[in-house]
Design a protein around this motif. Structure first.
Motif, PDB file in Angstrom:
ATOM      1  N   THR A   5       0.826  -1.214   0.000  1.00  0.00           N
ATOM      2  CA  THR A   5       0.000   0.000   0.000  1.00  0.00           C
ATOM      3  C   THR A   5       0.854   1.256   0.000  1.00  0.00           C
ATOM      4  O   THR A   5       0.345   2.336  -0.225  1.00  0.00           O
ATOM      5  N   LEU A   6       2.148   1.122   0.306  1.00  0.00           N
ATOM      6  CA  LEU A   6       3.007   2.301   0.411  1.00  0.00           C
ATOM      7  C   LEU A   6       4.009   2.386  -0.739  1.00  0.00           C
ATOM      8  O   LEU A   6       5.016   3.102  -0.633  1.00  0.00           O
ATOM      9  N   ASP A   7       3.740   1.672  -1.831  1.00  0.00           N
ATOM     10  CA  ASP A   7       4.623   1.728  -2.997  1.00  0.00           C
ATOM     11  C   ASP A   7       4.859   3.170  -3.420  1.00  0.00           C
ATOM     12  O   ASP A   7       3.902   3.948  -3.511  1.00  0.00           O
ATOM     13  N   GLY A   8       6.115   3.522  -3.654  1.00  0.00           N
ATOM     14  CA  GLY A   8       6.441   4.868  -4.132  1.00  0.00           C
ATOM     15  C   GLY A   8       6.585   5.886  -3.019  1.00  0.00           C
ATOM     16  O   GLY A   8       6.960   7.028  -3.276  1.00  0.00           O
ATOM     17  N   ARG A   9       6.293   5.500  -1.775  1.00  0.00           N
ATOM     18  CA  ARG A   9       6.392   6.441  -0.661  1.00  0.00           C
ATOM     19  C   ARG A   9       7.746   6.290   0.037  1.00  0.00           C
ATOM     20  O   ARG A   9       8.350   5.219   0.033  1.00  0.00           O
ATOM     21  N   VAL A  10       8.175   7.371   0.675  1.00  0.00           N
ATOM     22  CA  VAL A  10       9.419   7.350   1.454  1.00  0.00           C
ATOM     23  C   VAL A  10       9.071   7.589   2.914  1.00  0.00           C
ATOM     24  O   VAL A  10       8.374   8.553   3.245  1.00  0.00           O
ATOM     25  N   ALA A  11       9.530   6.698   3.779  1.00  0.00           N
ATOM     26  CA  ALA A  11       9.259   6.810   5.213  1.00  0.00           C
ATOM     27  C   ALA A  11      10.559   7.042   5.969  1.00  0.00           C
ATOM     28  O   ALA A  11      11.588   6.427   5.664  1.00  0.00           O
ATOM     29  N   LEU A  12      10.501   7.934   6.947  1.00  0.00           N
ATOM     30  CA  LEU A  12      11.647   8.181   7.830  1.00  0.00           C
ATOM     31  C   LEU A  12      11.196   7.835   9.245  1.00  0.00           C
ATOM     32  O   LEU A  12      10.221   8.391   9.749  1.00  0.00           O
ATOM     33  N   VAL A  13      11.882   6.864   9.865  1.00  0.00           N
ATOM     34  CA  VAL A  13      11.507   6.401  11.204  1.00  0.00           C
ATOM     35  C   VAL A  13      12.651   6.721  12.155  1.00  0.00           C
ATOM     36  O   VAL A  13      13.780   6.245  11.969  1.00  0.00           O
ATOM     37  N   THR A  14      12.374   7.524  13.200  1.00  0.00           N
ATOM     38  CA  THR A  14      13.441   7.852  14.152  1.00  0.00           C
ATOM     39  C   THR A  14      13.564   6.736  15.196  1.00  0.00           C
ATOM     40  O   THR A  14      12.580   6.069  15.537  1.00  0.00           O
ATOM     41  N   GLY A  15      14.797   6.538  15.679  1.00  0.00           N
ATOM     42  CA  GLY A  15      15.040   5.497  16.682  1.00  0.00           C
ATOM     43  C   GLY A  15      14.649   4.126  16.173  1.00  0.00           C
ATOM     44  O   GLY A  15      13.993   3.362  16.876  1.00  0.00           O
ATOM     45  N   ALA A  16      15.090   3.817  14.933  1.00  0.00           N
ATOM     46  CA  ALA A  16      14.621   2.584  14.283  1.00  0.00           C
ATOM     47  C   ALA A  16      15.635   1.457  14.362  1.00  0.00           C
ATOM     48  O   ALA A  16      15.477   0.428  13.720  1.00  0.00           O
ATOM     49  N   SER A  17      16.677   1.622  15.174  1.00  0.00           N
ATOM     50  CA  SER A  17      17.699   0.575  15.252  1.00  0.00           C
ATOM     51  C   SER A  17      17.261  -0.586  16.140  1.00  0.00           C
ATOM     52  O   SER A  17      17.842  -1.659  16.096  1.00  0.00           O
ATOM     53  N   ARG A  18      16.231  -0.363  16.965  1.00  0.00           N
ATOM     54  CA  ARG A  18      15.745  -1.466  17.823  1.00  0.00           C
ATOM     55  C   ARG A  18      14.322  -1.175  18.284  1.00  0.00           C
ATOM     56  O   ARG A  18      13.762  -0.115  17.996  1.00  0.00           O
ATOM     57  N   GLY A  19      13.770  -2.153  19.024  1.00  0.00           N
ATOM     58  CA  GLY A  19      12.481  -1.952  19.679  1.00  0.00           C
ATOM     59  C   GLY A  19      11.339  -1.652  18.722  1.00  0.00           C
ATOM     60  O   GLY A  19      11.265  -2.184  17.604  1.00  0.00           O
ATOM     61  N   ILE A  20      10.449  -0.769  19.179  1.00  0.00           N
ATOM     62  CA  ILE A  20       9.247  -0.455  18.412  1.00  0.00           C
ATOM     63  C   ILE A  20       9.613   0.189  17.070  1.00  0.00           C
ATOM     64  O   ILE A  20       9.020  -0.124  16.026  1.00  0.00           O
ATOM     65  N   GLY A  21      10.619   1.068  17.074  1.00  0.00           N
ATOM     66  CA  GLY A  21      11.025   1.752  15.840  1.00  0.00           C
ATOM     67  C   GLY A  21      11.478   0.767  14.779  1.00  0.00           C
ATOM     68  O   GLY A  21      11.162   0.913  13.595  1.00  0.00           O
ATOM     69  N   ARG A  22      12.218  -0.253  15.211  1.00  0.00           N
ATOM     70  CA  ARG A  22      12.663  -1.281  14.269  1.00  0.00           C
ATOM     71  C   ARG A  22      11.450  -1.997  13.652  1.00  0.00           C
ATOM     72  O   ARG A  22      11.384  -2.219  12.444  1.00  0.00           O
ATOM     73  N   GLY A  23      10.493  -2.340  14.519  1.00  0.00           N
ATOM     74  CA  GLY A  23       9.274  -3.010  14.031  1.00  0.00           C
ATOM     75  C   GLY A  23       8.540  -2.149  13.021  1.00  0.00           C
ATOM     76  O   GLY A  23       8.035  -2.653  12.003  1.00  0.00           O
ATOM     77  N   ILE A  24       8.488  -0.851  13.281  1.00  0.00           N
ATOM     78  CA  ILE A  24       7.786   0.070  12.365  1.00  0.00           C
ATOM     79  C   ILE A  24       8.535   0.143  11.029  1.00  0.00           C
ATOM     80  O   ILE A  24       7.926   0.069   9.955  1.00  0.00           O
ATOM     81  N   ALA A  25       9.859   0.290  11.097  1.00  0.00           N
ATOM     82  CA  ALA A  25      10.651   0.398   9.862  1.00  0.00           C
ATOM     83  C   ALA A  25      10.458  -0.847   9.000  1.00  0.00           C
ATOM     84  O   ALA A  25      10.247  -0.757   7.780  1.00  0.00           O
ATOM     85  N   GLU A  26      10.518  -2.028   9.641  1.00  0.00           N
ATOM     86  CA  GLU A  26      10.394  -3.276   8.866  1.00  0.00           C
ATOM     87  C   GLU A  26       8.997  -3.406   8.260  1.00  0.00           C
ATOM     88  O   GLU A  26       8.827  -3.854   7.131  1.00  0.00           O
ATOM     89  N   ARG A  27       7.980  -2.997   9.013  1.00  0.00           N
ATOM     90  CA  ARG A  27       6.619  -3.109   8.505  1.00  0.00           C
ATOM     91  C   ARG A  27       6.355  -2.139   7.341  1.00  0.00           C
ATOM     92  O   ARG A  27       5.760  -2.515   6.314  1.00  0.00           O
ATOM     93  N   LEU A  28       6.811  -0.890   7.482  1.00  0.00           N
ATOM     94  CA  LEU A  28       6.575   0.082   6.404  1.00  0.00           C
ATOM     95  C   LEU A  28       7.315  -0.350   5.136  1.00  0.00           C
ATOM     96  O   LEU A  28       6.808  -0.176   4.018  1.00  0.00           O
ATOM     97  N   ALA A  29       8.511  -0.936   5.314  1.00  0.00           N
ATOM     98  CA  ALA A  29       9.257  -1.442   4.150  1.00  0.00           C
ATOM     99  C   ALA A  29       8.509  -2.606   3.513  1.00  0.00           C
ATOM    100  O   ALA A  29       8.407  -2.702   2.283  1.00  0.00           O
ATOM    101  N   ALA A  30       7.953  -3.490   4.343  1.00  0.00           N
ATOM    102  CA  ALA A  30       7.198  -4.638   3.808  1.00  0.00           C
ATOM    103  C   ALA A  30       5.958  -4.161   3.055  1.00  0.00           C
ATOM    104  O   ALA A  30       5.507  -4.809   2.110  1.00  0.00           O
TER     105      ALA A  30
END
Ligand code: NAP
Length: 248
Positions: A5-30
């Motif tokens: 659903t996010l094809d063509g979009r760019v997402a910037l996730v702060t504090g994405a090296s671990r924890g909740i931020g990591r989960g968000i980064a991986e999900r938005l990429a998926a």
């Protein structure tokens, strides 16, 4: 891969090296977004998140920035624009929790919590107001502590409540450009830092107090962010959305 659903979009996730931020980064990429993985100190962990995204067929880049430094917040946006041409989705996830009764809070901890939780949200929103592309999304990861009042959580909750107020204002200001701005309020969520730092009785009490009967997982919070970031989430703005399994 997710639903794209996010094809063509760019997402910037702060504090994405671990924890909740990591989960968000991986999900938005998926879900199809190209993702900027912001981190402050652990370059190796951030690189691992990027590798995981790439192994699943997505695209991601790690960018170091300490959000307590205004110049680094500006640089973070610039780096994202240089990597992927612009930012559509900004997730303000990096944050800090410290708990102590008011009588014991040091001046330094007060400063630290307001710098990382409140002022960094202001810096991100100011940059978003100037640079987020039309039709974009801003999501703050706040906390259910702004809804429940407990001993020892006052300064943490106050710093996040200040951030939520800025989010509500930004929703009014950025709406005319089609940008939605919301806060997501996790309950107790099982991250390594959280499990290592909390005492077992507190964790057991959180589990017992949660009608859905368990602690949250980063993926639970990521799913809410993914919805808000998606076209289907486009009619929701200026909200503070509880995501705590009914805990508050
Ligand atoms: P975490 O595991 O401690 O991770 C925090 C992330 O933020 C790390 O990547 C950390 O990077 C980064 N960070 C911290 N200060 C930073 C700074 N000044 N500049 C840039 N990055 C910085 O945290 P978490 O448990 O996943 O929590 C994520 C968010 O959810 C926080 O805002 C927290 O308040 C909120 N939350 C968490 C829970 C929970 O139960 N886990 C519940 C409610 C709300 P470094 O390690 O490099 O500093």
């Amino acid at each position: 891969m997710g639903t794209a659903t996010l094809d063509g979009r760019v997402a910037l996730v702060t504090g994405a090296s671990r924890g909740i931020g990591r989960g968000i980064a991986e999900r938005l990429a998926a879900d199809g977004a190209r993702v900027v993985v912001n981190y402050r100190s652990d370059a190796r962990a951030a690189a691992e998140v990027v590798s995981r995204v790439e192994e699943s067929g997505g695209r991601a880049a790690a960018v170091r920035a300490d959000l307590s430094r205004p110049a680094e917040v500006r640089h973070l946006f610039t780096a994202a624009e240089e990597a992927y041409g612009g930012v559509d989705i900004l997730v303000g996830n990096a944050g800090l929790a410290r708990f102590a009764p008011l009588a014991e809070v040091s001046d330094e901890d007060f400063e630290l919590l307001f710098t990382v939780n409140a002022r960094a949200t202001f810096l991100l929103l100011r940059e978003a107001a100037r640079r987020l592309r039309d039709g974009g999304r801003f999501v703050l990861i706040s906390t259910g502590a702004t809804r429940t009042v407990r001993p020892a959580s006052g300064v943490y909750a106050a710093s996040k409540a200040a951030a939520e107020q800025l989010v509500a204002t930004a929703a009014k200001e950025l709406g005319p450009r089609g940008i939605t701005v919301n806060s997501v309020l996790p309950g107790a969520t099982r991250t390594e830092a959280m499990v290592a730092g909390a005492d077992p009785d507190t964790l057991a009490a959180a589990r017992r107090g949660t009608p859905l009967g368990r602690l949250g997982e980063p993926a639970d919070i990521a799913a809410v962010v993914a919805f808000l970031a998606s076209p289907d989430g486009g009619w929701i703005t200026g909200q503070a959305l509880g995501a705590g399994g009914g805990l508050f």
